[in-house]
Scaffold this active site. Structure first.
Site, mmCIF file in Angstrom:
data_model
loop_
_atom_site.group_PDB
_atom_site.id
_atom_site.type_symbol
_atom_site.label_atom_id
_atom_site.label_comp_id
_atom_site.label_asym_id
_atom_site.label_seq_id
_atom_site.Cartn_x
_atom_site.Cartn_y
_atom_site.Cartn_z
ATOM 1 N N SER A 189 0.532 -1.120 0.129
ATOM 2 C CA SER A 189 -0.536 0.014 0.085
ATOM 3 C C SER A 189 0.741 1.356 0.031
ATOM 4 C CB SER A 189 -0.438 -0.512 0.988
ATOM 5 O OG SER A 189 -2.184 0.702 1.267
ATOM 6 N N ASN A 190 -0.098 2.131 0.402
ATOM 7 C CA ASN A 190 1.367 3.678 0.075
ATOM 8 C C ASN A 190 0.524 4.617 1.762
ATOM 9 O OD1 ASN A 190 -1.194 5.337 -0.889
ATOM 10 N ND2 ASN A 190 -1.080 3.960 -2.125
#
Length: 412
Positions: free
Chosen positions: A214-215
């Site tokens: 993810s981020n």
């Protein structure tokens, strides 16, 4: 950062407080409205004053509190006429069963009821009472009549009641009441009749049932845009991966992966006027997802992941538009760490956007998970607008201001 809320700024709101134990929550509602920029006049029934004093509201509003229909301040008009004529909204919180009955039958035996009968302003009711009183056929019939006349009702909620019982009848929280007020005030806003889709948060691409790629996107910027569009009268769909509370008055679709966001976005934008793609969609995902948690093997060695490209949602939206359907206006975001303007300009052209919001996410005060942002707007026509450091709420308002200024008429 400023707490003023655009839709509340300089609005004249009559806050009616009636006689229930939840009257203490009306002070928090009053405070939020005043901090948001509204001019609030409080009208209290005789019973309300048994639970909370007028002095509380006078301290919060810095204005006189009205308690008696026949108490006419020197040099002023009759209160139930002067207040009724200038109000942008009549909000009654809490609204007791007794008050609902009076309003539904057109009684005007106190100042608040007389204002309700005299004002052309929209009426927002936040009921609070014991469960059996709420469920009684008389109360429900009164509410049905008031709704038919145009009143908006928020709540009541489930929870612990003054009697100690648990059930429906609890006044909804002040945040929700203020959000409902914003929705009612915005019904004739600049985006009334628009269908707006906003995406928010960072997608999560599964590695196995436990882990994902993810981020750092928090979703705050997208949520701010969704709320700002709602306040302007739009019907808003928020497609999100974030764990933030669902905004009141907004359709929320929770997704996790880029594939899920793609499916929801393409479906919801088919008939949309505006898409604001604020989500940080992962460019890549693991090529395969392990069915079970991946275990370490021995004391040495790492884990190699083969990543494959995720679908390009904005490119597919552009293809929809070229085919004659999809959003009339599309706004994208470019979260960059270097060469901000060139990278944003390239994305603007490739995705065929109306404009793009570029920000340097490496900045401590304008990156992910903070409440401020410093952005540059790049438009398809070639103009560039650099904004100073603002709250994300202010950035959202500016984005929608620029959308409304585009010479594009949304399709019916």
């Amino acid at each position: 950062m400023p707490t003023s809320i655009k839709i509340l700024h300089n609005k004249h709101i009559i806050l009616g407080v009636t006689g229930g134990i939840a009257a203490y929550k009306a002070a928090a509602v009053c405070s939020q409205l005043v901090q948001g920029g509204a001019r609030v006049d409080v009208v209290m029934t005789e019973a309300a004053q048994k639970f909370i004093t007028p002095l509380t509201f006078q301290a919060l509003t810095h204005r006189p509190v009205y308690t008696d229909m026949f108490d006419i301040p020197p040099g002023q008009n009759i209160p139930h006429i002067s207040l009724a004529d200038t109000a942008d909204l009549l909000l009654i919180a809490p609204a007791t069963a007794h008050t609902l009955a009076k309003l539904a039958n057109g009684l005007a035996d106190d100042l608040l009821a007389a204002i309700a009968l005299a004002t052309p302003a929209p009426l927002l009711l936040a009921p609070a009472m014991e469960t059996d009183m709420w469920r009684h056929p008389a109360t429900q019939a009164n509410l049905e009549k008031l709704r038919a006349w145009g009143a908006v009702v928020v709540g009541p909620a489930e929870g612990r009641l003054a009697s100690g019982a648990t059930g429906q009848g609890r006044l909804v929280e002040p945040d929700e009441i203020v959000s409902a007020a914003r929705v009612v005030l915005g019904r004739r806003g600049g985006m009334s009749g628009w269908r707006v889709v906003v995406t928010a948060g960072g997608t999560r691409e599964a590695i196995d049932p436990v882990r994902f790629v993810s981020n750092h996107s928090s979703g705050k910027m997208g949520y701010a845009v969704a709320v700002a569009a709602r306040d302007r009268g739009a019907a808003v769909t928020l497609i999100t991966t974030a764990g933030l509370p669902d905004p009141f008055g907004v359709e929320v679709i929770h997704v996790a992966s880029a594939e899920e966001m793609r499916a929801a976005t393409l479906e919801k934008t088919r008939q949309a006027h505006l898409l604001v793609m604020a989500a940080a969609v992962a460019d890549f995902r693991p090529g395969t997802v392990a069915e079970q948690k991946i275990k370490k093997k021995g004391d040495t060695g790492g884990l190699a992941l083969e990543l494959v490209r995720n679908p390009d949602i904005l490119a597919e939206v552009a293809a929809q538009k070229a085919a004659g359907f999809g959003p009339t206006i599309t706004v994208g975001f470019a979260a960059e760490t270097e060469d901000l303007l060139n990278n944003a300009q390239s994305k603007l052209a490739r995705k065929r956007l109306d404009f793009i919001v570029a920000n340097d996410v490496s900045a401590a005060d304008a990156g992910f998970a903070v409440d401020t942002n410093r952005v540059t707007l790049l438009f398809a026509g070639g103009s560039v607008e650099e904004l100073p450091l603002l709250s994300k709420v202010e950035v959202a308002e500016t984005i929608l201001d620029r959308v409304e200024c585009l010479n594009v008429q949304p399709a019916a």
